[in-house]
Write an enzyme that holds these catalytic residues in place. Structure first.
Site, PDB file in Angstrom:
ATOM      1  NE  ARG A 188      -4.292  -1.342   0.041  1.00  0.00           N
ATOM      2  CZ  ARG A 188      -4.405  -2.383  -0.786  1.00  0.00           C
ATOM      3  NH1 ARG A 188      -3.421  -2.660  -1.627  1.00  0.00           N
ATOM      4  NH2 ARG A 188      -5.490  -3.125  -0.806  1.00  0.00           N
ATOM      5  CD  GLU A 247      -3.132   3.428  -4.945  1.00  0.00           C
ATOM      6  OE1 GLU A 247      -1.943   3.072  -4.929  1.00  0.00           O
ATOM      7  OE2 GLU A 247      -4.078   2.624  -5.026  1.00  0.00           O
ATOM      8  CG  HIS A 255      -3.401  -0.606  -6.814  1.00  0.00           C
ATOM      9  ND1 HIS A 255      -3.632   0.045  -5.629  1.00  0.00           N
ATOM     10  CD2 HIS A 255      -3.543  -1.922  -6.527  1.00  0.00           C
ATOM     11  CE1 HIS A 255      -3.898  -0.835  -4.688  1.00  0.00           C
ATOM     12  NE2 HIS A 255      -3.856  -2.045  -5.217  1.00  0.00           N
TER      13      HIS A 255
END
Ligand code: NAI
Length: 336
Positions: free
Chosen positions: A236, A265, A297
């Site tokens: 993360r 993000e 991601h």
């Protein structure tokens, strides 16, 4: 159940519809492209449940909003749950479900893709060859065999990565407050975090984002790492303090950075922003380094993972409809 599916992309729709059809279309899925936030929560009106993804906001305000609309289930179609206020959900009696395991191989293999691309400069070679530039200067890498990788978080993904890295002939070190014999069986060994940082040529992050792991890699940690270290984060974004990465890259202390996640993000990833100006100066600076490789991601994005995510999500919703409790509940205790 009627389910409002937020942050829907075409692939989510395909795989969720397929999983729902396999269960006699027992649920009515309302697909919404927008992210869940206090502004968009009202779109879940007349639904019984919400299906959310990594960058949907599930803070107390949003949870209060959806509770007032009668929603009692949030089915996350991801493993991480750092975007949910679990205390608020518990207080309001909203069940939170997740997909605890779908394809650890998908994320571990993407981690390898980042390591190999950065090391062997594949991103640079690809562009050069297309331009007819076959010069090799600046493309020197190193053998992975004999190098040391430090894996922070030896859960499902960490163990899978350990197995693959052992196949390359690497020494594998791990840090995790919970020791798993399966990690040691790969031929890896547990060490303390300072030892891992001091010894690893590659540091790869695979622990959840919690108050304990927030900015685990900051300036202080980087100062204890090997000069030229490669830092990989597919966990993360907020596990890493991005400004410290920039300072480490500028000074040469950090040799390579591979990121599939980024702290801010949610304003960037999963959208096509190619026609707009990136306003995040830290992210924009990271993109300027030749030894930084960022993906948006996508580590989870394989057919196998999307199939498993959809099946588990529909299973969570069906189980909640039948019993009032999903198969894979996320509880406050999991933050400890
Ligand atoms: P897991 O729950 O199997 O393993 C996580 C491990 O981290 C556990 O062994 C736990 O004990 C350990 N841990 C907890 N606190 C720690 C700490 N302070 N220091 C070191 N280790 C700690 O989870 P899994 O499936 O391996 O996933 C790991 C993380 O990867 C997820 O939490 C998620 O944030 C991220 N992820 C990223 C994806 C992507 O597409 N980029 C996709 C799936 C997961």
């Amino acid at each position: 159940m009627k389910v409002a599916v937020y942050s829907t992309k075409a692939y989510d729709r395909t795989f969720l519809e397929r999983a729902n059809a396999a269960q006699d279309n027992s649920h009515e899925l309302r697909f919404l492209e927008m992210r869940l936030s206090s502004e968009t929560a009202a779109l879940s009106g007349h639904c019984d449940a919400i299906c959310a993804f990594v960058n949907d906001t599930l803070d107390r305000e949003v949870l209060t909003n959806i509770m007032d609309r009668g929603i009692r289930l949030v089915a996350l179609r991801c493993a991480g749950f750092n975007n949910v206020d679990l205390v608020a959900a518990r207080d309001m009696g909203i069940a939170i479900a997740r997909v605890p395991a779908y394809s650890p191989e998908a994320v571990a293999e993407h981690t390898i893709a980042l390591i190999l691309s950065l090391n062997r400069k594949i991103h640079k070679a690809y562009a050069r060859v297309r331009e007819g530039n076959f010069a090799l200067d600046g493309l020197v890498g190193f053998d992975l065999k004999g190098r040391t990788i430090g894996i922070v978080g030896t859960g499902k993904i960490g163990i899978c990565l350990a197995r693959i890295m052992r196949g390359f002939g690497c020494h594998v070190l791990g840090f995790d407050p919970r020791h798993d014999p399966a990690f040691v069986e790969t031929g890896a060994e547990y060490v303390d975090l300072p030892d891992l940082f001091a010894q690893a040529d590659i540091v790869s992050l695979h622990c959840p984002l919690t108050p304990h792991t927030h900015h685990l890699v900051d300036a202080e940690a980087i100062a204890t790492m090997k000069p030229g270290v490669m830092i990989i984060n597919t966990g993360r974004g907020a596990l890493v303090e991005a400004r410290s990465l920039i300072r480490g890259l500028k000074s040469g202390r950090i040799g390579h950075v591979g990121l599939d996640v980024y702290e801010e993000e949610s304003d960037l990833f999963f959208e096509n922003l190619s026609g707009t100006i990136i306003q995040d100066d830290v992210f924009a600076r990271l993109l300027t380094f030749p030894n930084v490789l960022i993906t948006g991601h996508q580590a989870f994005l394989t057919i196998e993972a999307l199939t498993a995510i959809a099946e588990t999500t529909i299973g969570n919703i069906s189980q909640f409809a039948a019993t009032g409790r999903p198969n894979h509940t996320v509880s406050v205790e999991m933050l400890a």
